[in-house]
Design an enzyme around this catalytic site. Structure first.
Site, PDB file in Angstrom:
ATOM      1  N   GLU A   1      39.035  99.867  24.082  1.00  0.00           N
ATOM      2  CA  GLU A   1      39.602  98.522  23.948  1.00  0.00           C
ATOM      3  C   GLU A   1      41.123  98.627  23.812  1.00  0.00           C
ATOM      4  O   GLU A   1      41.614  99.579  23.181  1.00  0.00           O
ATOM      5  CB  GLU A   1      39.016  97.816  22.717  1.00  0.00           C
ATOM      6  CG  GLU A   1      37.514  97.592  22.851  1.00  0.00           C
ATOM      7  CD  GLU A   1      36.888  96.910  21.638  1.00  0.00           C
ATOM      8  OE1 GLU A   1      37.615  96.541  20.694  1.00  0.00           O
ATOM      9  OE2 GLU A   1      35.652  96.742  21.643  1.00  0.00           O
TER      10      GLU A   1
ATOM     11  N   ILE B   1      23.140  90.827  11.224  1.00  0.00           N
ATOM     12  CA  ILE B   1      23.432  89.943  12.357  1.00  0.00           C
ATOM     13  C   ILE B   1      22.168  89.716  13.181  1.00  0.00           C
ATOM     14  O   ILE B   1      21.823  88.575  13.507  1.00  0.00           O
ATOM     15  CB  ILE B   1      24.576  90.513  13.219  1.00  0.00           C
ATOM     16  CG1 ILE B   1      25.859  90.583  12.385  1.00  0.00           C
ATOM     17  CG2 ILE B   1      24.786  89.665  14.479  1.00  0.00           C
ATOM     18  CD1 ILE B   1      27.041  91.216  13.083  1.00  0.00           C
TER      19      ILE B   1
ATOM     20  N   HIS C   1      36.505  91.123  21.936  1.00  0.00           N
ATOM     21  CA  HIS C   1      36.070  91.521  20.581  1.00  0.00           C
ATOM     22  C   HIS C   1      36.363  90.410  19.562  1.00  0.00           C
ATOM     23  O   HIS C   1      37.022  90.639  18.542  1.00  0.00           O
ATOM     24  CB  HIS C   1      36.756  92.835  20.156  1.00  0.00           C
ATOM     25  CG  HIS C   1      35.982  93.556  19.080  1.00  0.00           C
ATOM     26  ND1 HIS C   1      35.956  94.922  18.974  1.00  0.00           N
ATOM     27  CD2 HIS C   1      35.207  93.095  18.060  1.00  0.00           C
ATOM     28  CE1 HIS C   1      35.213  95.273  17.940  1.00  0.00           C
ATOM     29  NE2 HIS C   1      34.746  94.186  17.371  1.00  0.00           N
TER      30      HIS C   1
HETATM   31  P1  NAI Z   1      23.558  96.120   9.835  1.00  0.00           P
HETATM   32  O1  NAI Z   1      23.859  97.492   9.323  1.00  0.00           O
HETATM   33  O2  NAI Z   1      23.223  95.039   8.894  1.00  0.00           O
HETATM   34  O3  NAI Z   1      22.362  96.232  10.923  1.00  0.00           O
HETATM   35  C1  NAI Z   1      22.239  97.268  11.849  1.00  0.00           C
HETATM   36  C2  NAI Z   1      20.748  97.478  12.091  1.00  0.00           C
HETATM   37  O4  NAI Z   1      20.598  98.391  13.187  1.00  0.00           O
HETATM   38  C3  NAI Z   1      20.018  98.072  10.902  1.00  0.00           C
HETATM   39  O5  NAI Z   1      18.871  97.298  10.618  1.00  0.00           O
HETATM   40  C4  NAI Z   1      19.651  99.474  11.371  1.00  0.00           C
HETATM   41  O6  NAI Z   1      18.455  99.951  10.793  1.00  0.00           O
HETATM   42  C5  NAI Z   1      19.515  99.260  12.854  1.00  0.00           C
HETATM   43  N1  NAI Z   1      19.633 100.453  13.674  1.00  0.00           N
HETATM   44  C6  NAI Z   1      20.424 101.536  13.482  1.00  0.00           C
HETATM   45  N2  NAI Z   1      20.288 102.407  14.485  1.00  0.00           N
HETATM   46  C7  NAI Z   1      19.382 101.873  15.334  1.00  0.00           C
HETATM   47  C8  NAI Z   1      18.825 102.304  16.564  1.00  0.00           C
HETATM   48  N3  NAI Z   1      19.165 103.478  17.122  1.00  0.00           N
HETATM   49  N4  NAI Z   1      17.900 101.506  17.163  1.00  0.00           N
HETATM   50  C9  NAI Z   1      17.538 100.325  16.594  1.00  0.00           C
HETATM   51  N5  NAI Z   1      18.040  99.872  15.431  1.00  0.00           N
HETATM   52  C10 NAI Z   1      18.958 100.638  14.820  1.00  0.00           C
HETATM   53  O7  NAI Z   1      24.822  95.736  10.725  1.00  0.00           O
HETATM   54  P2  NAI Z   1      25.333  94.258  11.102  1.00  0.00           P
HETATM   55  O8  NAI Z   1      26.223  93.750  10.034  1.00  0.00           O
HETATM   56  O9  NAI Z   1      24.185  93.439  11.519  1.00  0.00           O
HETATM   57  O10 NAI Z   1      26.254  94.605  12.376  1.00  0.00           O
HETATM   58  C11 NAI Z   1      25.672  95.007  13.608  1.00  0.00           C
HETATM   59  C12 NAI Z   1      26.750  95.467  14.584  1.00  0.00           C
HETATM   60  O11 NAI Z   1      27.644  94.379  14.868  1.00  0.00           O
HETATM   61  C13 NAI Z   1      27.632  96.612  14.060  1.00  0.00           C
HETATM   62  O12 NAI Z   1      27.825  97.528  15.111  1.00  0.00           O
HETATM   63  C14 NAI Z   1      28.948  95.919  13.751  1.00  0.00           C
HETATM   64  O13 NAI Z   1      30.020  96.819  13.854  1.00  0.00           O
HETATM   65  C15 NAI Z   1      28.988  94.859  14.839  1.00  0.00           C
HETATM   66  N6  NAI Z   1      29.880  93.723  14.582  1.00  0.00           N
HETATM   67  C16 NAI Z   1      30.592  93.214  15.642  1.00  0.00           C
HETATM   68  C17 NAI Z   1      31.445  92.146  15.468  1.00  0.00           C
HETATM   69  C18 NAI Z   1      32.200  91.594  16.626  1.00  0.00           C
HETATM   70  O14 NAI Z   1      33.271  91.039  16.427  1.00  0.00           O
HETATM   71  N7  NAI Z   1      31.698  91.678  17.832  1.00  0.00           N
HETATM   72  C19 NAI Z   1      31.653  91.539  14.144  1.00  0.00           C
HETATM   73  C20 NAI Z   1      30.786  92.074  13.108  1.00  0.00           C
HETATM   74  C21 NAI Z   1      29.958  93.162  13.338  1.00  0.00           C
END
Ligand code: NAI
Length: 399
Positions: A260, A153, A283
Site C-alpha cells: 500500500e 468484525i 484502506h
Molecule cells: P479478530 O481477531 O476479532 O477476528 C479474527 C478471526 O479470524 C478470529 O476469530 C480468528 O480465530 C480467525 N482466524 C484466524 N486465522 C484464521 C484462518 N486461517 N482461517 C479462518 N479463521 C481464522 O479480528 P477483527 O477485529 O475481526 O479484525 C479482522 C481483520 O480486519 C484483521 O485483519 C484486521 O487487521 C482487519 N481490519 C481492517 C480494517 C480496515 O480498515 N480495512 C479495520 C479494522 C480491522
C-alpha cells in the site's frame, strides 16, 4: 491531579471524556513530535495520547520517569516500544474494536453493489453507455454469505447480513459460537464452494499469508464475488486478477493490498486497476467519523480508569487487572520484576506499618508483575519509600 498530553489532533471525544472523568489538566498538541521535542513536551506528563505518527522509543521513555500510561488512539501499537514501556512499568492502551461496525457496514454495501453489478454499470454509464440489462444482477436476499474469520468484525457482518435477508455461514480456525442463524462450516473449501459472497476477516501474518490461492479462488462459484477488508497479504492478487479477467469470478471488492502507498503522494499500483467489476478503496474500511469518535472515547476511558484505579484490562503490553472499585482508604499500584518473594516482602512492609490489607489483586505477564493493594489507612511517605525501594520494584504509585 494528573497531567495528560494529547498529540496529533485526537478526536474531541477524548478530552471531553477525560474532563467528565475529572481530569482538567489536558494539553493538546496538534502535530506529531520527534523524540527530542517529545521528551520536552512530556517532561511533566502523567499520560500521553498519540495516534500512529508519533514514535515513543526506549530512549524517550528513559527520559520520562513521570510518565505512567500511553494511549494509542488508533488500532496499531507498533509506533511504541512496547517492551521498553512494560520494563518502565507503563501500560499501553489502544482501541482494537472501535471501528468494527464501520468495516461491517462497508462489507454489506459492497455485497449489494457487487451482486447488482453496480461497479460495471457505474463505469459504463460514466463512459456514456446505457446498459439497462438485468442479466447477472441479483438481490442479496436469500443469497449465502460466507465469512472467513468469525471474530469481532466477521460476526458483526453476519448479523447485519441477516438483517437484509442473507443466509450466513462461516469458517474459523477456532470454535466460535454462532450469532443469529449463522452456521459454521467444517472446512474452508466447503464455504468457498457454496457461498455467493465470500468475505475475509482473518488477521494478517504468516498463518494467513496468501490463504486465498489460485486453487482456492477456483473453488468459488463463477457467479460469486470476493471481498477483502482484512489484510492485503491474505489474497494472492495475481491469482485473483487472473480469475477476474478469465471471468471465473463475477467481481471483487478490495480495501487492503499486499503493498500500500505510505502516503497520499505515492501512487497506488495494482494489476486490478481498471477492472470494471472490482471496487478498490484505499484502506478506509474502519475510517469513519463515528469510529474516530469511538476511538477517542475508548482509549481515554482506558487511560482514566488506569490513572484513577490502576485498571489495566486490555493493555497490550502489561499484566491485565480488571476494574475493581477501591475497597479501602488507600490503593497502592506496584509494578515489579516477576520473581519470587516480592509480594511476601511487600506484605511484610504493610504488616510492619500496622496496615491491614483489605483487597489485593496480582497479575503477571512475562518478566513483569503487577499488584493492586487496598489498605484501610493512609500510607505514610516512609512506607511508600520502603515499597519503592524493594529490590524488584519497577514503579510504585498511590491512586
Ligand atoms: P479478530 O481477531 O476479532 O477476528 C479474527 C478471526 O479470524 C478470529 O476469530 C480468528 O480465530 C480467525 N482466524 C484466524 N486465522 C484464521 C484462518 N486461517 N482461517 C479462518 N479463521 C481464522 O479480528 P477483527 O477485529 O475481526 O479484525 C479482522 C481483520 O480486519 C484483521 O485483519 C484486521 O487487521 C482487519 N481490519 C481492517 C480494517 C480496515 O480498515 N480495512 C479495520 C479494522 C480491522
Amino acid at each position: 491531579m494528573a497531567r495528560i498530553v494529547l498529540l496529533e489532533k485526537i478526536h474531541a471525544s477524548a478530552a471531553a471524556h477525560l474532563n467528565a472523568e475529572g481530569f482538567s489538566e489536558i494539553v493538546q498538541i496538534p502535530t506529531a513530535l520527534k523524540t527530542e521535542d517529545l521528551k520536552a513536551a512530556l517532561a511533566d506528563a502523567d499520560a500521553v495520547g498519540i495516534r500512529s505518527t508519533t514514535h515513543i522509543t526506549a530512549d524517550a521513555l528513559q527520559a520520562l520517569p513521570r510518565l505512567k500510561a500511553i494511549g494509542c488512539f488508533c488500532i496499531g501499537t507498533n509506533q511504541v516500544d512496547l517492551n521498553a514501556a512494560a520494563a518502565h512499568g507503563i501500560p499501553v492502551f489502544n482501541a482494537p474494536f472501535s471501528n468494527t461496525r464501520s468495516v461491517a457496514e462497508l462489507v454489506i454495501a459492497q455485497s449489494i453493489l457487487l451482486l447488482r453489478r453496480i461497479p460495471e454499470k457505474n463505469a459504463r454509464t460514466h463512459r456514456g453507455q446505457w446498459d439497462k440489462s438485468a442479466q447477472g444482477a441479483y438481490e442479496v436476499r436469500n443469497k449465502l454469505l460466507g465469512i472467513i474469520g468469525y471474530g469481532n468484525i466477521g460476526a458483526q457482518v453476519g448479523i447485519l447480513a441477516e438483517s437484509v435477508g442473507m443466509r450466513v455461514c462461516y469458517y474459523d480456525v477456532e470454535s466460535k459460537l454462532p450469532l443469529g442463524n449463522a452456521k459454521p462450516v467444517p472446512t474452508l473449501d466447503a464455504l468457498l464452494e457454496q457461498a455467493d459472497v465470500v468475505t475475509l476477516h482473518v488477521p494478517g501474518g504468516s498463518t494467513t499469508e496468501n490463504m486465498m490461492t489460485a486453487e482456492r479462488i477456483a473453488r468459488m462459484k463463477p457467479t460469486a464475488v470476493l471481498i477483502n477488508a482484512s489484510r492485503g497479504t491474505v489474497v494472492d492478487i495475481d491469482a485473483l486478477n487472473a480469475a477476474l479477467r478469465e471471468k471465473k469470478l463475477a467481481g471483487a471488492a478490495l480495501d487492503v493490498y499486499p503493498v500500500e502507498p505510505r502516503n497520499d503522494k505515492e501512487e497506488f499500483v495494482s494489476p486490478l486497476r481498471g477492472l470494471d467489476n472490482v471496487i478498490l478503496t484505499p484502506h478506509i474500511g474502519g475510517s469513519t467519523e463515528e469510529a474516530q469518535e469511538n476511538i477517542g472515547r475508548e482509549v481515554s476511558d482506558k487511560l482514566a480508569r488506569f490513572l484513577k484505579a490502576g485498571t489495566t484490562r486490555w493493555a497490550v503490553n502489561f499484566p491485565e487487572i480488571s476494574h475493581v472499585e477501591k475497597q479501602a482508604r488507600s490503593r497502592v499500584l506496584h509494578v515489579h520484576r516477576n520473581e519470587p518473594g516480592v509480594i511476601a516482602r511487600m506484605n511484610a512492609d504493610f504488616a510492619e506499618a500496622g496496615l491491614n490489607i483489605v483487597a489485593q489483586h496480582l497479575q503477571t505477564r512475562g518478566a513483569i508483575g503487577y499488584v493492586i493493594t487496598d489498605v484501610e489507612a493512609p500510607i505514610s511517605k516512609e512506607l511508600l519509600r520502603k515499597l519503592c525501594n524493594e529490590p524488584a520494584t519497577i514503579r510504585c504509585e498511590l491512586v
